[in-house]
Design an enzyme around this catalytic site. Structure first.
Site, PDB file in Angstrom:
ATOM      1  N   ASN A   1       0.878  -1.164   0.000  1.00 37.01           N
ATOM      2  CA  ASN A   1       0.000   0.000   0.000  1.00 37.01           C
ATOM      3  C   ASN A   1       0.921   1.221   0.000  1.00 37.01           C
ATOM      4  O   ASN A   1       1.457   1.607   1.040  1.00 37.01           O
ATOM      5  CB  ASN A   1      -0.890  -0.055   1.250  1.00 37.01           C
ATOM      6  CG  ASN A   1      -1.847   1.119   1.324  1.00 37.01           C
ATOM      7  OD1 ASN A   1      -1.774   2.046   0.525  1.00 37.01           O
ATOM      8  ND2 ASN A   1      -2.743   1.074   2.299  1.00 37.01           N
TER       9      ASN A   1
ATOM     10  N   ARG B   1      -2.538  -2.139  -3.592  1.00 34.60           N
ATOM     11  CA  ARG B   1      -3.692  -1.249  -3.409  1.00 34.60           C
ATOM     12  C   ARG B   1      -3.636  -0.175  -4.494  1.00 34.60           C
ATOM     13  O   ARG B   1      -2.642   0.543  -4.625  1.00 34.60           O
ATOM     14  CB  ARG B   1      -3.641  -0.582  -2.041  1.00 34.60           C
ATOM     15  CG  ARG B   1      -4.816   0.356  -1.880  1.00 34.60           C
ATOM     16  CD  ARG B   1      -4.673   1.260  -0.692  1.00 34.60           C
ATOM     17  NE  ARG B   1      -5.837   2.131  -0.589  1.00 34.60           N
ATOM     18  CZ  ARG B   1      -5.840   3.297   0.025  1.00 34.60           C
ATOM     19  NH1 ARG B   1      -4.752   3.743   0.602  1.00 34.60           N
ATOM     20  NH2 ARG B   1      -6.929   4.023   0.073  1.00 34.60           N
TER      21      ARG B   1
ATOM     22  N   HIS C   1     -12.079   4.088  -0.751  1.00 34.54           N
ATOM     23  CA  HIS C   1     -11.901   3.318   0.499  1.00 34.54           C
ATOM     24  C   HIS C   1     -12.771   2.064   0.478  1.00 34.54           C
ATOM     25  O   HIS C   1     -13.174   1.556   1.531  1.00 34.54           O
ATOM     26  CB  HIS C   1     -12.299   4.146   1.741  1.00 34.54           C
ATOM     27  CG  HIS C   1     -11.400   5.315   2.010  1.00 34.54           C
ATOM     28  ND1 HIS C   1     -11.889   6.531   2.426  1.00 34.54           N
ATOM     29  CD2 HIS C   1     -10.061   5.442   1.951  1.00 34.54           C
ATOM     30  CE1 HIS C   1     -10.883   7.382   2.600  1.00 34.54           C
ATOM     31  NE2 HIS C   1      -9.754   6.734   2.311  1.00 34.54           N
TER      32      HIS C   1
ATOM     33  N   LEU D   1     -12.367   6.981   8.900  1.00 38.25           N
ATOM     34  CA  LEU D   1     -11.870   8.314   9.244  1.00 38.25           C
ATOM     35  C   LEU D   1     -10.367   8.261   9.491  1.00 38.25           C
ATOM     36  O   LEU D   1      -9.912   7.984  10.616  1.00 38.25           O
ATOM     37  CB  LEU D   1     -12.602   8.834  10.493  1.00 38.25           C
ATOM     38  CG  LEU D   1     -14.142   8.768  10.469  1.00 38.25           C
ATOM     39  CD1 LEU D   1     -14.728   9.201  11.810  1.00 38.25           C
ATOM     40  CD2 LEU D   1     -14.708   9.609   9.336  1.00 38.25           C
TER      41      LEU D   1
ATOM     42  N   GLY E   1      -7.503  10.418   4.846  1.00 36.77           N
ATOM     43  CA  GLY E   1      -8.658  10.579   3.964  1.00 36.77           C
ATOM     44  C   GLY E   1      -9.871  10.048   4.724  1.00 36.77           C
ATOM     45  O   GLY E   1      -9.742   9.124   5.524  1.00 36.77           O
TER      46      GLY E   1
ATOM     47  N   ARG F   1      -7.759  17.927   2.916  1.00 39.59           N
ATOM     48  CA  ARG F   1      -8.677  18.055   1.775  1.00 39.59           C
ATOM     49  C   ARG F   1      -9.977  18.707   2.217  1.00 39.59           C
ATOM     50  O   ARG F   1     -10.453  18.453   3.330  1.00 39.59           O
ATOM     51  CB  ARG F   1      -8.965  16.681   1.170  1.00 39.59           C
ATOM     52  CG  ARG F   1      -7.776  16.121   0.406  1.00 39.59           C
ATOM     53  CD  ARG F   1      -8.024  14.700  -0.054  1.00 39.59           C
ATOM     54  NE  ARG F   1      -7.209  13.751   0.681  1.00 39.59           N
ATOM     55  CZ  ARG F   1      -7.375  12.430   0.655  1.00 39.59           C
ATOM     56  NH1 ARG F   1      -8.332  11.906  -0.082  1.00 39.59           N
ATOM     57  NH2 ARG F   1      -6.586  11.640   1.353  1.00 39.59           N
TER      58      ARG F   1
ATOM     59  N   ASP G   1      -3.694  16.920  12.012  1.00 41.78           N
ATOM     60  CA  ASP G   1      -3.750  15.765  12.903  1.00 41.78           C
ATOM     61  C   ASP G   1      -4.747  16.014  14.036  1.00 41.78           C
ATOM     62  O   ASP G   1      -4.614  16.982  14.788  1.00 41.78           O
ATOM     63  CB  ASP G   1      -2.347  15.490  13.473  1.00 41.78           C
ATOM     64  CG  ASP G   1      -2.282  14.119  14.108  1.00 41.78           C
ATOM     65  OD1 ASP G   1      -3.124  13.820  14.979  1.00 41.78           O
ATOM     66  OD2 ASP G   1      -1.393  13.339  13.730  1.00 41.78           O
TER      67      ASP G   1
ATOM     68  N   ARG H   1      -5.140  14.563  16.833  1.00 42.33           N
ATOM     69  CA  ARG H   1      -4.552  14.584  18.180  1.00 42.33           C
ATOM     70  C   ARG H   1      -4.119  15.996  18.553  1.00 42.33           C
ATOM     71  O   ARG H   1      -4.426  16.503  19.635  1.00 42.33           O
ATOM     72  CB  ARG H   1      -3.334  13.653  18.256  1.00 42.33           C
ATOM     73  CG  ARG H   1      -3.699  12.202  18.329  1.00 42.33           C
ATOM     74  CD  ARG H   1      -2.526  11.337  18.021  1.00 42.33           C
ATOM     75  NE  ARG H   1      -2.150  11.454  16.596  1.00 42.33           N
ATOM     76  CZ  ARG H   1      -1.446  10.551  15.957  1.00 42.33           C
ATOM     77  NH1 ARG H   1      -0.983   9.503  16.580  1.00 42.33           N
ATOM     78  NH2 ARG H   1      -1.172  10.705  14.677  1.00 42.33           N
TER      79      ARG H   1
ATOM     80  N   GLU I   1      -7.448  -3.450   5.580  1.00 43.49           N
ATOM     81  CA  GLU I   1      -7.498  -3.468   4.117  1.00 43.49           C
ATOM     82  C   GLU I   1      -6.506  -4.485   3.565  1.00 43.49           C
ATOM     83  O   GLU I   1      -6.766  -5.149   2.559  1.00 43.49           O
ATOM     84  CB  GLU I   1      -7.161  -2.077   3.564  1.00 43.49           C
ATOM     85  CG  GLU I   1      -8.230  -1.042   3.851  1.00 43.49           C
ATOM     86  CD  GLU I   1      -7.705   0.381   3.771  1.00 43.49           C
ATOM     87  OE1 GLU I   1      -6.957   0.789   4.674  1.00 43.49           O
ATOM     88  OE2 GLU I   1      -8.047   1.084   2.808  1.00 43.49           O
TER      89      GLU I   1
HETATM   90  P1  ADP Z   1      -4.179   6.871   6.453  1.00 42.33           P
HETATM   91  O1  ADP Z   1      -5.441   7.403   5.859  1.00 42.33           O
HETATM   92  O2  ADP Z   1      -2.959   7.594   5.990  1.00 42.33           O
HETATM   93  O3  ADP Z   1      -4.062   5.357   6.458  1.00 42.33           O
HETATM   94  P2  ADP Z   1      -4.733   6.609   9.285  1.00 42.33           P
HETATM   95  O4  ADP Z   1      -5.948   5.769   9.117  1.00 42.33           O
HETATM   96  O5  ADP Z   1      -3.542   6.009   9.940  1.00 42.33           O
HETATM   97  O6  ADP Z   1      -4.290   7.321   7.962  1.00 42.33           O
HETATM   98  O7  ADP Z   1      -5.190   7.901  10.115  1.00 42.33           O
HETATM   99  C1  ADP Z   1      -4.281   8.922  10.392  1.00 42.33           C
HETATM  100  C2  ADP Z   1      -4.966   9.992  11.243  1.00 42.33           C
HETATM  101  O8  ADP Z   1      -5.532   9.383  12.396  1.00 42.33           O
HETATM  102  C3  ADP Z   1      -3.994  11.028  11.773  1.00 42.33           C
HETATM  103  O9  ADP Z   1      -3.848  12.106  10.898  1.00 42.33           O
HETATM  104  C4  ADP Z   1      -4.655  11.465  13.067  1.00 42.33           C
HETATM  105  O10 ADP Z   1      -5.465  12.599  12.781  1.00 42.33           O
HETATM  106  C5  ADP Z   1      -5.568  10.335  13.444  1.00 42.33           C
HETATM  107  N1  ADP Z   1      -5.173   9.683  14.708  1.00 42.33           N
HETATM  108  C6  ADP Z   1      -4.276   8.703  14.896  1.00 42.33           C
HETATM  109  N2  ADP Z   1      -4.186   8.375  16.211  1.00 42.33           N
HETATM  110  C7  ADP Z   1      -5.073   9.175  16.869  1.00 42.33           C
HETATM  111  C8  ADP Z   1      -5.462   9.340  18.224  1.00 42.33           C
HETATM  112  N3  ADP Z   1      -4.924   8.610  19.198  1.00 42.33           N
HETATM  113  N4  ADP Z   1      -6.394  10.275  18.505  1.00 42.33           N
HETATM  114  C9  ADP Z   1      -6.944  11.019  17.525  1.00 42.33           C
HETATM  115  N5  ADP Z   1      -6.622  10.903  16.230  1.00 42.33           N
HETATM  116  C10 ADP Z   1      -5.698  10.014  15.894  1.00 42.33           C
END
Ligand code: ADP
Length: 396
Positions: free
Chosen positions: A7, A81, A170, A199, A202, A231, A273, A275, A375
Site C-alpha cells: 500500500n 492497493r 476506500h 476516518l 482521507g 482536503r 492531525d 490529536r 485493508e
Molecule cells: P491513512 O489514511 O494515511 O491510512 P490513518 O488511518 O492512519 O491514515 O489515520 C491517520 C490519522 O488518524 C492522523 O492524521 C490522526 O489525525 C488520526 N489519529 C491517529 N491516532 C489518533 C489518536 N490517538 N487520537 C486522535 N486521532 C488520531
C-alpha cells in the site's frame, strides 16, 4: 500461497505478508507472517524514493535473524492497493499493460494516490519479477451504486463523455468492515444495513445495504464529501470558481489548495492531525475547536442521510486512525443523534482505542461499533481469488 500486500502512499509504504488461499480465507485461517511501514520517503537519506522503500521492506522480510522468508522467491503474488480504477474494474485484476494504461488514465482523478501506487508497483515488479502482480481497487466495492447515487446534476452528454460521476473510494476498507461485522455476529453481510465511517487522513462514509455499497461520500475524485486532514470535502462549486477568478488561480494551483491546504489544516491553520487539534482545542484554540466541530458535524449529517437512504440502519461502524482512536470525536458525532436511536456507553467508548468493541448503550436501537480496519488482509484475499480465477491454481 504467500501474498505480499503493498500500500504505497505519497511518503510511506505499508506492507503485509500473509499466507492465504481461497480455502484458508473461507475458514478465516489466513496467517499473518509479517507487516511493516516504511515512512518519511524522500525526507531521510536511506529512503530517497519508493524503490528504496520497497527494497527495505523486502530486506526486512528476508532478514537472516527476524525475517519471515528465506528467499524472496517464496513470495507467490503481490497485491497492490490501487486507489482509482474508474469504471473499468469491478474486481481485482492481474496487472498487464492494458490494466496499467487504464490505471494511468485515472491518475488525474486521484493525484495524491495513483502515481504512488504505480511507482510502488513498478519498483516491486523489478524486484519481484517471478511473482504475479494483482491490482485491488478502492473503487471496486462501489460499482453497485445505483444511478441516482452516482449521477451528478451536470449536462448529461458532457458527464457521459468525461465519465463525470461518483466513483466512491476506500471500498476495500468499507467492505472489510461489513464482512467483519457480519463475522462477529455469526451472520452473513446480507443480514445488515450499515453506515461505515472510514476516518483516517482521507475520510469517507458508506451506506451498505445487505453487503452492497449503495452510496459513498467520496465522489469523482478523492476530494469530496467529508472534511479531511488537508482536503476540503464538499464545497459549493460556485465558491471555488469565484476564488479562482478573484485570485487568478490556475486549475493546478486550485487543486493544490483543495487537496493540500484545506480541511482540518486549512480551517485550524495548525495541523491536519486530530490529536494536535484536540490538544489545542482543550487549551482554548478557537480555530482548532471550529475545525473539529465542522468535521464532526459533517459525519453527523452523513449518518442521518445514510440512515434515511437505508430506511434505518442496524449499526454505525467507526474505523481508521481517527475512528479507531478518538473517543472524543465519536462522542461529539453521536451525542446529537439520540433521536435516531444512537446512544453511546461513555465508559465503553473511552475504552475502545484500537480494538474491536460495541460502544453503544444498552438501550440504543442502532448499535455503534469500533472495528479496526484491515485493508491489507482483504487485498491478500482478493489477490488469491483473482489468481484462482484467471490462472490455473498452483500451490507453492
Ligand atoms: P491513512 O489514511 O494515511 O491510512 P490513518 O488511518 O492512519 O491514515 O489515520 C491517520 C490519522 O488518524 C492522523 O492524521 C490522526 O489525525 C488520526 N489519529 C491517529 N491516532 C489518533 C489518536 N490517538 N487520537 C486522535 N486521532 C488520531
Amino acid at each position: 500461497m504467500k501474498v505480499l500486500v503493498l500500500n504505497c502512499g505519497s511518503s510511506s509504504v505499508k506492507f503485509q505478508l500473509t499466507e492465504t488461499s481461497p480455502e484458508l480465507a473461507a475458514a478465516g485461517q489466513d496467517r499473518l507472517l509479517a507487516r511493516g511501514l516504511i515512512d518519511r520517503i524522500g525526507e531521510i537519506a536511506f529512503v530517497p524514493d519508493h524503490e528504496h522503500a520497497v527494497r527495505r521492506a523486502l530486506a526486512s522480510l528476508t532478514d537472516p535473524q527476524h525475517g519471515a522468508l528465506a528467499r524472496l522467491e517464496e513470495i507467490d503474488a503481490v497485491g497492490h492497493r490501487m486507489v482509482h480504477g474508474g469504471e473499468s474494474f469491478g474486481e481485482a485484476v492481474l496487472i498487464d499493460d492494458a490494466v496499467l494504461n487504464s490505471i494511468e488514465a485515472c491518475t488525474p482523478l486521484a493525484p495524491l494516490h495513483n502515481p504512488h501506487n504505480l511507482t510502488g508497483y513498478h519498483a516491486s515488479r523489478r524486484l519481484l519479477p517471478h511473482a504475479r502482480h494483482v491490482a485491488v481497487f478502492d473503487t471496486a466495492f462501489h460499482h453497485t451504486l445505483p444511478p441516482k447515487a452516482y449521477t451528478f446534476g451536470l449536462p448529461f452528454q458532457l458527464a457521459a463523455r468525461y465519465r463525470l460521476r461518483r466513483f466512491g473510494f476506500h471500498g476495500t476498507s468499507h467492505r472489510y468492515l461489513a464482512l467483519r461485522f457480519a463475522e462477529i455476529h455469526g451472520s452473513a453481510p446480507e443480514e445488515f444495513r450499515l453506515v461505515t465511517c472510514h476516518l483516517g487522513n482521507g475520510c469517507s462514509m458508506c451506506a451498505i445495504e445487505r453487503g452492497r455499497s449503495v452510496d459513498c461520500s467520496l465522489g469523482f475524485t478523492t476530494m469530496g464529501g467529508l472534511l479531511m486532514g488537508t482536503r476540503s470535502g464538499d464545497v459549493d462549486a460556485g465558491a471555488i470558481l469565484q476564488l479562482m477568478s478573484w485570485q487568478g488561480l490556475s486549475p493546478e494551483r486550485m487543486q493544490e489548495v483543495l487537496y493540500k491546504e484545506s480541511g482540518l489544516y486549512g480551517i485550524s491553520g495548525l495541523s491536519n492531525d486530530v490529536r494536535t487539534l484536540l490538544e489545542h482545542s482543550r487549551a482554548g484554540h478557537e480555530r482548532a475547536r471550529l475545525a473539529l466541530e465542522v468535521f464532526c458535524y459533517g459525519i453527523q449529517k452523513y449518518i442521518g442521510a445514510y440512515h434515511a437512504v437505508l430506511g434505518g440502519a442496524d449499526a454505525v461502524i467507526f474505523s481508521a486512525g481517527i475512528g479507531e482512536n478518538a473517543p472524543e470525536i465519536r462522542a461529539a458525532v453521536c451525542e446529537p443523534l439520540a433521536g435516531l436511536g444512537i446512544r453511546l456507553d461513555p465508559a465503553r467508548n473511552a475504552q475502545a482505542i484500537g480494538v474491536e468493541m460495541d460502544i453503544s448503550a444498552a438501550d440504543a436501537t442502532v448499535r455503534v461499533w469500533v472495528i479496526p480496519t484491515n485493508e491489507e488482509l482483504l487485498i491478500a484475499r482478493d489477490t488469491v481469488h483473482c489468481l484462482s480465477r484467471v490462472a490455473p491454481w498452483h500451490n507453492s
